[in-house]
Write a protein that holds these residues in place. Structure first.
Motif, PDB file in Angstrom:
ATOM      1  N   ILE A   1      30.205  39.016  44.434  1.00 49.55           N
ATOM      2  CA  ILE A   1      30.238  40.445  44.111  1.00 49.55           C
ATOM      3  C   ILE A   1      31.457  40.775  43.256  1.00 49.55           C
ATOM      4  O   ILE A   1      31.386  41.644  42.372  1.00 49.55           O
ATOM      5  CB  ILE A   1      30.218  41.287  45.401  1.00 49.55           C
ATOM      6  CG1 ILE A   1      28.851  41.159  46.081  1.00 49.55           C
ATOM      7  CG2 ILE A   1      30.510  42.757  45.105  1.00 49.55           C
ATOM      8  CD1 ILE A   1      28.746  41.875  47.410  1.00 49.55           C
ATOM      9  N   THR A   2      32.568  40.069  43.478  1.00 52.36           N
ATOM     10  CA  THR A   2      33.759  40.301  42.657  1.00 52.36           C
ATOM     11  C   THR A   2      33.467  40.025  41.189  1.00 52.36           C
ATOM     12  O   THR A   2      33.916  40.766  40.306  1.00 52.36           O
ATOM     13  CB  THR A   2      34.926  39.415  43.136  1.00 52.36           C
ATOM     14  OG1 THR A   2      35.146  39.632  44.529  1.00 52.36           O
ATOM     15  CG2 THR A   2      36.207  39.751  42.378  1.00 52.36           C
ATOM     16  N   VAL A   3      32.725  38.959  40.912  1.00 51.27           N
ATOM     17  CA  VAL A   3      32.341  38.668  39.529  1.00 51.27           C
ATOM     18  C   VAL A   3      31.501  39.812  38.970  1.00 51.27           C
ATOM     19  O   VAL A   3      31.695  40.266  37.831  1.00 51.27           O
ATOM     20  CB  VAL A   3      31.570  37.330  39.458  1.00 51.27           C
ATOM     21  CG1 VAL A   3      31.052  37.081  38.034  1.00 51.27           C
ATOM     22  CG2 VAL A   3      32.457  36.176  39.902  1.00 51.27           C
ATOM     23  N   GLY A   4      30.563  40.309  39.766  1.00 43.22           N
ATOM     24  CA  GLY A   4      29.748  41.437  39.313  1.00 43.22           C
ATOM     25  C   GLY A   4      30.559  42.693  39.086  1.00 43.22           C
ATOM     26  O   GLY A   4      30.294  43.456  38.145  1.00 43.22           O
ATOM     27  N   ASN A   5      31.561  42.934  39.947  1.00 44.94           N
ATOM     28  CA  ASN A   5      32.432  44.102  39.776  1.00 44.94           C
ATOM     29  C   ASN A   5      33.099  44.113  38.404  1.00 44.94           C
ATOM     30  O   ASN A   5      33.325  45.184  37.810  1.00 44.94           O
ATOM     31  CB  ASN A   5      33.517  44.124  40.847  1.00 44.94           C
ATOM     32  CG  ASN A   5      32.995  44.474  42.231  1.00 44.94           C
ATOM     33  OD1 ASN A   5      31.904  45.009  42.370  1.00 44.94           O
ATOM     34  ND2 ASN A   5      33.784  44.174  43.244  1.00 44.94           N
ATOM     35  N   ILE A   6      33.451  42.934  37.915  1.00 44.16           N
ATOM     36  CA  ILE A   6      34.098  42.821  36.601  1.00 44.16           C
ATOM     37  C   ILE A   6      33.063  42.848  35.480  1.00 44.16           C
ATOM     38  O   ILE A   6      33.261  43.496  34.441  1.00 44.16           O
ATOM     39  CB  ILE A   6      34.917  41.519  36.518  1.00 44.16           C
ATOM     40  CG1 ILE A   6      36.006  41.486  37.602  1.00 44.16           C
ATOM     41  CG2 ILE A   6      35.533  41.363  35.126  1.00 44.16           C
ATOM     42  CD1 ILE A   6      37.074  42.534  37.461  1.00 44.16           C
TER      43      ILE A   6
ATOM     44  N   LEU B   1      40.344  35.590  38.940  1.00 53.15           N
ATOM     45  CA  LEU B   1      39.432  34.465  38.721  1.00 53.15           C
ATOM     46  C   LEU B   1      38.092  34.955  38.191  1.00 53.15           C
ATOM     47  O   LEU B   1      37.488  34.323  37.322  1.00 53.15           O
ATOM     48  CB  LEU B   1      39.227  33.706  40.039  1.00 53.15           C
ATOM     49  CG  LEU B   1      38.225  32.544  40.000  1.00 53.15           C
ATOM     50  CD1 LEU B   1      38.678  31.480  39.017  1.00 53.15           C
ATOM     51  CD2 LEU B   1      38.050  31.956  41.398  1.00 53.15           C
ATOM     52  N   ALA B   2      37.629  36.089  38.697  1.00 49.57           N
ATOM     53  CA  ALA B   2      36.362  36.643  38.216  1.00 49.57           C
ATOM     54  C   ALA B   2      36.456  37.029  36.753  1.00 49.57           C
ATOM     55  O   ALA B   2      35.523  36.786  35.972  1.00 49.57           O
ATOM     56  CB  ALA B   2      35.973  37.853  39.063  1.00 49.57           C
ATOM     57  N   SER B   3      37.575  37.633  36.353  1.00 48.41           N
ATOM     58  CA  SER B   3      37.755  38.001  34.951  1.00 48.41           C
ATOM     59  C   SER B   3      37.751  36.769  34.052  1.00 48.41           C
ATOM     60  O   SER B   3      37.122  36.752  32.977  1.00 48.41           O
ATOM     61  CB  SER B   3      39.073  38.771  34.791  1.00 48.41           C
ATOM     62  OG  SER B   3      39.297  39.115  33.439  1.00 48.41           O
TER      63      SER B   3
ATOM     64  N   ARG C   1      40.486  42.170  31.456  1.00 49.20           N
ATOM     65  CA  ARG C   1      41.825  41.985  32.037  1.00 49.20           C
ATOM     66  C   ARG C   1      42.293  43.258  32.742  1.00 49.20           C
ATOM     67  O   ARG C   1      42.842  43.199  33.852  1.00 49.20           O
ATOM     68  CB  ARG C   1      42.808  41.578  30.938  1.00 49.20           C
ATOM     69  CG  ARG C   1      42.614  40.156  30.426  1.00 49.20           C
ATOM     70  CD  ARG C   1      43.785  39.718  29.568  1.00 49.20           C
ATOM     71  NE  ARG C   1      43.891  40.521  28.356  1.00 49.20           N
ATOM     72  CZ  ARG C   1      43.296  40.221  27.211  1.00 49.20           C
ATOM     73  NH1 ARG C   1      42.527  39.138  27.134  1.00 49.20           N
ATOM     74  NH2 ARG C   1      43.456  40.964  26.145  1.00 49.20           N
ATOM     75  N   ILE C   2      42.116  44.399  32.090  1.00 47.64           N
ATOM     76  CA  ILE C   2      42.538  45.658  32.710  1.00 47.64           C
ATOM     77  C   ILE C   2      41.756  45.904  33.993  1.00 47.64           C
ATOM     78  O   ILE C   2      42.314  46.297  35.028  1.00 47.64           O
ATOM     79  CB  ILE C   2      42.353  46.827  31.720  1.00 47.64           C
ATOM     80  CG1 ILE C   2      43.295  46.672  30.530  1.00 47.64           C
ATOM     81  CG2 ILE C   2      42.607  48.164  32.414  1.00 47.64           C
ATOM     82  CD1 ILE C   2      43.012  47.641  29.392  1.00 47.64           C
ATOM     83  N   SER C   3      40.453  45.659  33.950  1.00 43.31           N
ATOM     84  CA  SER C   3      39.629  45.861  35.130  1.00 43.31           C
ATOM     85  C   SER C   3      40.058  44.952  36.264  1.00 43.31           C
ATOM     86  O   SER C   3      40.100  45.367  37.438  1.00 43.31           O
ATOM     87  CB  SER C   3      38.154  45.607  34.780  1.00 43.31           C
ATOM     88  OG  SER C   3      37.316  45.908  35.859  1.00 43.31           O
ATOM     89  N   ALA C   4      40.406  43.697  35.952  1.00 49.95           N
ATOM     90  CA  ALA C   4      40.848  42.766  36.989  1.00 49.95           C
ATOM     91  C   ALA C   4      42.145  43.242  37.638  1.00 49.95           C
ATOM     92  O   ALA C   4      42.310  43.154  38.862  1.00 49.95           O
ATOM     93  CB  ALA C   4      41.040  41.371  36.403  1.00 49.95           C
ATOM     94  N   VAL C   5      43.073  43.755  36.833  1.00 53.29           N
ATOM     95  CA  VAL C   5      44.339  44.258  37.380  1.00 53.29           C
ATOM     96  C   VAL C   5      44.094  45.474  38.268  1.00 53.29           C
ATOM     97  O   VAL C   5      44.563  45.548  39.411  1.00 53.29           O
ATOM     98  CB  VAL C   5      45.314  44.610  36.238  1.00 53.29           C
ATOM     99  CG1 VAL C   5      46.526  45.368  36.776  1.00 53.29           C
ATOM    100  CG2 VAL C   5      45.765  43.352  35.509  1.00 53.29           C
TER     101      VAL C   5
END
Length: 405
Positions: free
Chosen positions: A122-127, A75-77, A345-349
């Motif tokens: 924070i998950t959004v920021g991580n991406i 969702l963040a991605s 996408r790769i980062s989210a996976v």
């Protein structure tokens, strides 16, 4: 109707602030991406007593952010693609700020909801942060920028661990827990003028993904290797973070206060690992450095198994490994992707799978310890996780390094 164009003074290089100012923004942002999580530990006892939380509820409270990292990464991605990285980072900062206030000011329900909001933000920021590094820094500076970013993550964790308890002792646990919001306010005050109010406050969807360049493999095996490596990294990190103080009390004979201070080695030395990996990779190559980081990871569980009295050496080496490990993986993700959307996408996976395993680590290691009544078996589980990092990350980074650019 056509959307109005932003003002002409949007900034340097097509809307991005100058590199040094952007790096300051990223560093300040990184301080906010772990400190609200770490700040909970020093006040958890007082929080439990006032709110009447059970041990299970307290355990859930500490696990919620990492679970959000795992569950909310797709969702963040998608959010970053729909609103753009600048607006996504603004959402991150505002979400962490509101979540911190809600968590500190209410009852049990508000505390849980605030923690969920912090975790999702924070998950959004991580991406978003790795994407802005990939987009706005030249290739030869991306590794160094990533190292500074991951070093700042650990600096934020260290400051939260050291400062929350004294503030709480003087003002109460609610103010102590809310004090991490000061870093968020500072980051917002720098971020908004740095990127411009238009980009920071108005959603701007990312352009659609470019066609994959001819002659390039899909990179699925490399992505799978990075996901497996990050799973080992996250499992070892969150497992050691949760249980190292208890291990030092039971196996080394430290007091709880001494063990808490000693475990800070694991976070402090991560700063050296995060900054050192990009420098070492210039001389020895990314795959060789990833392998060296993986070997360094092994020293922590093996050292605590064979010579726990030398804990200071093993936690220092393990700290360097965990700081360098996440840097190596983030740099590989940037180089594996052929554009911003594919990087997201790769980062989210990779992060979704990895943090899923990380969220399991405290419970798994605690269960193994309870069953065996010794830390040896739990350390063997950590050893398996670090071996996974060593093998999978080294192979994946080697594969990425061989890909044509």
């Amino acid at each position: 109707m056509h959307r109005a164009e932003p003002p002409a003074d949007r900034g340097h290089r097509g809307g991005a602030p100058r590199a040094w100012l952007l790096m300051v923004c990223i560093g300040l942002l990184a301080l906010t991406l772990r400190s609200p999580i770490v700040a909970l530990g020093p006040v958890l006892g007082e929080l439990r007593e006032e709110l009447g939380l059970s041990a299970a509820q307290a355990g859930l409270l500490t696990s919620i952010p990492v679970l959000c990292f795992a569950v909310a990464s797709p969702l963040a991605s998608l959010t970053v693609r729909r609103v753009g990285v600048e607006f996504a980072i603004t959402l991150t900062l505002l979400g962490v700020l509101v979540g911190t206030v809600v968590r500190s000011a209410g009852d049990t329900t508000a505390t849980m909801l605030g923690t969920v909001l912090i975790g999702v933000a924070i998950t959004v920021g991580n991406i978003a942060v790795p994407l802005i590094i990939r987009r706005d820094f030249p290739v030869h500076r991306q590794a160094a920028a990533t190292g500074i970013y991951t070093a700042a993550l650990n600096i934020g964790s260290t400051l939260a661990a050291l400062l929350t308890a004294p503030v709480a002792a003087a003002t109460g646990w609610r103010i102590g827990l809310a004090s991490s919001a000061l870093a968020v306010v500072l980051a917002l005050l720098v971020w908004l003028p740095a990127v411009g109010r238009w980009r920071a406050l108005v959603p701007e969807p990312q352009p659609p993904a470019a066609p994959r360049p001819a002659g390039r493999a899909s990179g699925r095996w490399a992505t799978a290797g990075l996901a497996a490596g990050f799973s080992g990294q996250a499992f070892a990190f969150y497992g050691v973070t949760a249980w190292l103080p208890t291990l030092l009390v039971e196996d080394v004979g430290m007091s709880p206060v001494e063990a808490g201070a000693a475990s800070s080695f694991f976070h402090v030395f991560a700063i050296a690992g995060a900054l050192g990996v990009p420098l070492a990779a210039r001389r020895a190559g990314a795959a060789a450095v990833a392998g060296a980081v993986g070997v360094a990871w092994l020293f922590l569980p093996l050292g605590l198994l064979l010579a726990p009295e030398q804990w200071w050496a093993w936690t220092a080496v393990g700290g360097v490994a965990q700081g360098g490990g996440i840097t190596a993986i983030f740099v590989a993700i940037m180089r594996l992707a052929h554009d911003g959307p594919s990087a997201g996408r790769i980062s989210a996976v990779v992060q979704g799978i990895g943090y899923g395993f990380g969220a399991l680590a405290p419970a798994v290691l605690g269960f193994v310890h309870e069953r065996t009544q010794t830390w040896s078996a739990s350390l063997l589980v950590v050893l398996a996780a670090t071996l996974t990092y060593l093998v999978c990350t080294t192979l994946a980074v080697r594969s990425v390094a061989r890909r044509p650019r």
